[in-house]
Write an enzyme that holds these catalytic residues in place. Structure first.
Site, mmCIF file in Angstrom:
data_model
loop_
_atom_site.group_PDB
_atom_site.id
_atom_site.type_symbol
_atom_site.label_atom_id
_atom_site.label_comp_id
_atom_site.label_asym_id
_atom_site.label_seq_id
_atom_site.Cartn_x
_atom_site.Cartn_y
_atom_site.Cartn_z
ATOM 1 N N ARG A 72 0.810 -1.229 0.000
ATOM 2 C CA ARG A 72 0.000 0.000 0.000
ATOM 3 C C ARG A 72 0.841 1.277 0.000
ATOM 4 O O ARG A 72 0.393 2.326 0.467
ATOM 5 C CB ARG A 72 -0.977 0.033 1.183
ATOM 6 N N ARG B 192 -2.516 6.827 0.142
ATOM 7 C CA ARG B 192 -2.817 8.056 0.874
ATOM 8 C C ARG B 192 -1.739 8.536 1.825
ATOM 9 O O ARG B 192 -1.828 9.656 2.328
ATOM 10 C CB ARG B 192 -4.144 7.882 1.612
ATOM 11 N N ARG C 240 -5.293 12.223 -6.651
ATOM 12 C CA ARG C 240 -6.592 11.573 -6.423
ATOM 13 C C ARG C 240 -7.736 12.582 -6.493
ATOM 14 O O ARG C 240 -8.839 12.256 -6.955
ATOM 15 C CB ARG C 240 -6.533 10.885 -5.063
ATOM 16 N N ASP D 179 -6.410 -2.345 -7.804
ATOM 17 C CA ASP D 179 -7.026 -2.950 -6.628
ATOM 18 C C ASP D 179 -7.341 -4.413 -6.920
ATOM 19 O O ASP D 179 -7.542 -4.788 -8.083
ATOM 20 C CB ASP D 179 -8.306 -2.219 -6.224
ATOM 21 N N TYR E 149 -15.113 -11.579 -0.866
ATOM 22 C CA TYR E 149 -15.749 -10.309 -1.260
ATOM 23 C C TYR E 149 -17.015 -10.546 -2.077
ATOM 24 O O TYR E 149 -18.004 -9.831 -1.942
ATOM 25 C CB TYR E 149 -14.771 -9.439 -2.061
HETATM 26 O O1 CP3 Z 1 0.404 0.529 -3.086
HETATM 27 C C1 CP3 Z 1 -0.111 -0.551 -3.348
HETATM 28 O O2 CP3 Z 1 -0.023 -1.535 -2.605
HETATM 29 C C2 CP3 Z 1 -0.820 -0.695 -4.689
HETATM 30 C C3 CP3 Z 1 -2.217 -0.472 -4.726
HETATM 31 C C4 CP3 Z 1 -3.203 -1.340 -3.976
HETATM 32 C C5 CP3 Z 1 -4.464 -0.830 -3.568
HETATM 33 N N1 CP3 Z 1 -5.196 -1.881 -3.058
HETATM 34 C C6 CP3 Z 1 -4.891 0.571 -3.730
HETATM 35 C C7 CP3 Z 1 -6.019 1.077 -2.930
HETATM 36 C C8 CP3 Z 1 -3.164 -2.695 -3.623
HETATM 37 C C9 CP3 Z 1 -2.051 -3.719 -3.776
HETATM 38 C C10 CP3 Z 1 -4.429 -3.023 -3.058
HETATM 39 C C11 CP3 Z 1 -4.800 -4.381 -2.623
HETATM 40 C C12 CP3 Z 1 -6.031 -4.597 -1.875
HETATM 41 N N2 CP3 Z 1 -7.232 -3.972 -2.026
HETATM 42 C C13 CP3 Z 1 -6.179 -5.593 -0.875
HETATM 43 C C14 CP3 Z 1 -5.122 -6.585 -0.455
HETATM 44 C C15 CP3 Z 1 -4.165 -6.008 0.502
HETATM 45 C C16 CP3 Z 1 -4.706 -5.853 1.894
HETATM 46 O O3 CP3 Z 1 -4.783 -4.693 2.328
HETATM 47 O O4 CP3 Z 1 -5.015 -6.855 2.539
HETATM 48 C C17 CP3 Z 1 -7.501 -5.514 -0.399
HETATM 49 C C18 CP3 Z 1 -8.115 -6.359 0.694
HETATM 50 C C19 CP3 Z 1 -8.166 -4.494 -1.134
HETATM 51 C C20 CP3 Z 1 -9.580 -4.056 -1.035
HETATM 52 C C21 CP3 Z 1 -9.711 -2.637 -0.694
HETATM 53 N N3 CP3 Z 1 -9.390 -1.581 -1.527
HETATM 54 C C22 CP3 Z 1 -10.215 -2.089 0.500
HETATM 55 C C23 CP3 Z 1 -10.684 -2.890 1.691
HETATM 56 C C24 CP3 Z 1 -10.191 -0.692 0.362
HETATM 57 C C25 CP3 Z 1 -10.778 0.322 1.310
HETATM 58 C C26 CP3 Z 1 -9.962 0.492 2.503
HETATM 59 C C27 CP3 Z 1 -8.957 1.581 2.286
HETATM 60 O O5 CP3 Z 1 -7.754 1.304 2.396
HETATM 61 O O6 CP3 Z 1 -9.426 2.704 2.001
HETATM 62 C C28 CP3 Z 1 -9.623 -0.390 -0.901
HETATM 63 C C29 CP3 Z 1 -9.381 0.956 -1.460
HETATM 64 C C30 CP3 Z 1 -8.012 1.285 -1.933
HETATM 65 N N4 CP3 Z 1 -7.204 0.455 -2.659
HETATM 66 C C31 CP3 Z 1 -7.335 2.519 -1.729
HETATM 67 C C32 CP3 Z 1 -6.078 2.395 -2.353
HETATM 68 C C33 CP3 Z 1 -5.004 3.434 -2.445
HETATM 69 C C34 CP3 Z 1 -7.903 3.751 -1.019
HETATM 70 C C35 CP3 Z 1 -8.936 4.446 -1.822
HETATM 71 C C36 CP3 Z 1 -8.634 5.866 -2.193
HETATM 72 O O7 CP3 Z 1 -7.471 6.320 -2.272
HETATM 73 O O8 CP3 Z 1 -9.602 6.549 -2.457
#
Ligand code: CP3
Length: 347
Positions: A33, A37, A46, A83, A161
């Site tokens: 991640r 943010r 964003r 994602d 999911y």
């Molecule tokens: O930097 C990185 O790792 C690359 C990008 C990446 C994102 N999601 C961007 C993202 C990666 C590898 C993921 C994987 C992901 N997404 C997982 C597996 C990793 C883990 O955390 O266990 C999972 C379970 C998700 C599902 C997901 N996506 C959730 C639960 C959420 C909401 C929670 C949150 O963090 O806000 C997201 C949204 C998301 N994916 C964001 C980002 C940068 C935030 C949204 C935003 O910026 O508006």
């Protein structure tokens, strides 16, 4: 102009040498991640988009978000900004990313008709061209500076999911399906697996140097179910992609480390609950281990972060890729992240 193909200069990069299990000068470091943010420049980028999905589907923006942490933090790898939920969407299950709530699927899988109606394999992966384009743009812009990690969710986590419609405290809808209708569960996992294989092949073709599978909800399953409903599908995916090194990050699956040790992947990711020596004793000597500092460490004072990071490096020893035990939390102070990265790099 010479006809000689361009040498892929990144195959000799520290991160890839480490991922292949070669002896390296220091452990490489990146953060799950990291593209997100924690970076002010991510938040600025964003803000140009109405929502997360529009951002993810704009290859130039996704490439920029991917490269930001390389520029800002000096990490040893980039991970494509996307994602794991793009896969269920490609299969026909639309999701919404609800601001400060998380992902929501308005429609979920409830039975055989729903499973039958899903696209799968190449048919589904074909709609993920925007991710392949983002990889191509990123790869070109990186110009060999650091390797590019591609990724997908593991079948069990995507299954969860698709049944829950979002995150869950108990995952009881998804886990219940495994007991109530194991045959249908396997059918759905099969469809997710063929889609994921086609998708990851596309990512390799578009320039991914290493692939990581995120099994974020692995720890929700009892060991016997993890062995029946998760391990064989992970193994199929790994076997189908011999071209690049692969990392399996199964969060909470300490009970499955022996199985992960036998999997056709080079790297096993660990969460912060798993002591490195405990993992090493179970996965064997060959695997590279990735992880696993508690992400909350990065809220501490610099000296505390430095000490904890050095202690982690000592506990892992060789065959280690430094990372956190899960994704970095969005409100983590950038200075804490920097201290972690620089400590691993010996700066
Ligand atoms: O930097 C990185 O790792 C690359 C990008 C990446 C994102 N999601 C961007 C993202 C990666 C590898 C993921 C994987 C992901 N997404 C997982 C597996 C990793 C883990 O955390 O266990 C999972 C379970 C998700 C599902 C997901 N996506 C959730 C639960 C959420 C909401 C929670 C949150 O963090 O806000 C997201 C949204 C998301 N994916 C964001 C980002 C940068 C935030 C949204 C935003 O910026 O508006």
């Amino acid at each position: 102009m010479s006809d000689t193909p361009l040498k892929n200069i990144s195959t000799d990069h520290l991160f890839l040498r480490a991922a292949r299990g070669e002896q390296v000068e220091r452990p490489p470091v990146w953060l799950m991640r990291q593209a997100g943010r924690i970076l002010p420049q991510y938040r600025a980028l964003r803000a140009n988009f109405p929502d997360f999905k529009a951002f993810v589907k704009t290859p130039e923006a996704a490439a920029e978000a991917t490269i930001q942490p390389v520029d800002e933090l000096g990490v040893d790898a980039a991970i494509i900004f996307s994602d794991i939920l793009v896969v269920p969407e490609a299969m026909g299950l639309d999701y919404k990313m609800v601001e400060s709530v998380g992902p929501r699927f308005p429609t979920v899988i409830t039975g055989a008709t729903d499973v039958k109606g899903l696209r799968s394999g190449q048919d589904a992966a074909a709609s993920l061209e925007y991710v392949f384009n983002a990889l191509r743009v990123t790869k070109k812009a990186l110009n060999g500076r650091v390797p590019l990690i591609g990724f997908a969710g593991a079948p069990w986590t995507i299954f969860a999911y698709m049944l829950e419609g979002g995150g869950s405290k108990t995952f009881s809808k998804a886990r219940r399906m495994l007991y109530a209708d194991p045959a249908l569960s396997h059918q759905l996992l099969e469809k997710i697996t063929t889609t994921t294989i086609a998708y990851l092949k596309g990512q390799i073709a578009a320039g991914a140097d290493l692939l990581q599978l995120f099994d974020s909800w692995a720890g929700e399953l009892p060991p016997a179910h993890y062995r029946e409903f998760a391990v064989p599908y992970l193994q199929r995916i790994c076997e189908a992609l011999p071209e690049v090194p692969k990392t399996v990050f199964a969060k909470g699956a300490w009970f499955a480390l022996e199985d992960l040790g036998e999997m056709s992947c080079q790297v096993v990711g660990l969460d912060w609950n798993t002591p490195p020596a405990f993992a090493r004793a179970r996965v064997g000597a060959d695997k590279v281990l990735q992880g696993n500092l508690d992400p909350c460490t990065l809220y501490a004072q610099p000296e505390v972060i430095r000490e904890a990071t050095l202690e982690m490096l000592r506990q892992f020893g060789p065959k280690h890729i430094a990372n956190l035990g899960h994704g970095v939390y969005p409100d983590t102070p950038l200075e804490g992240v920097r201290t972690f990265v620089n400590t691993v790099k010996g700066l």
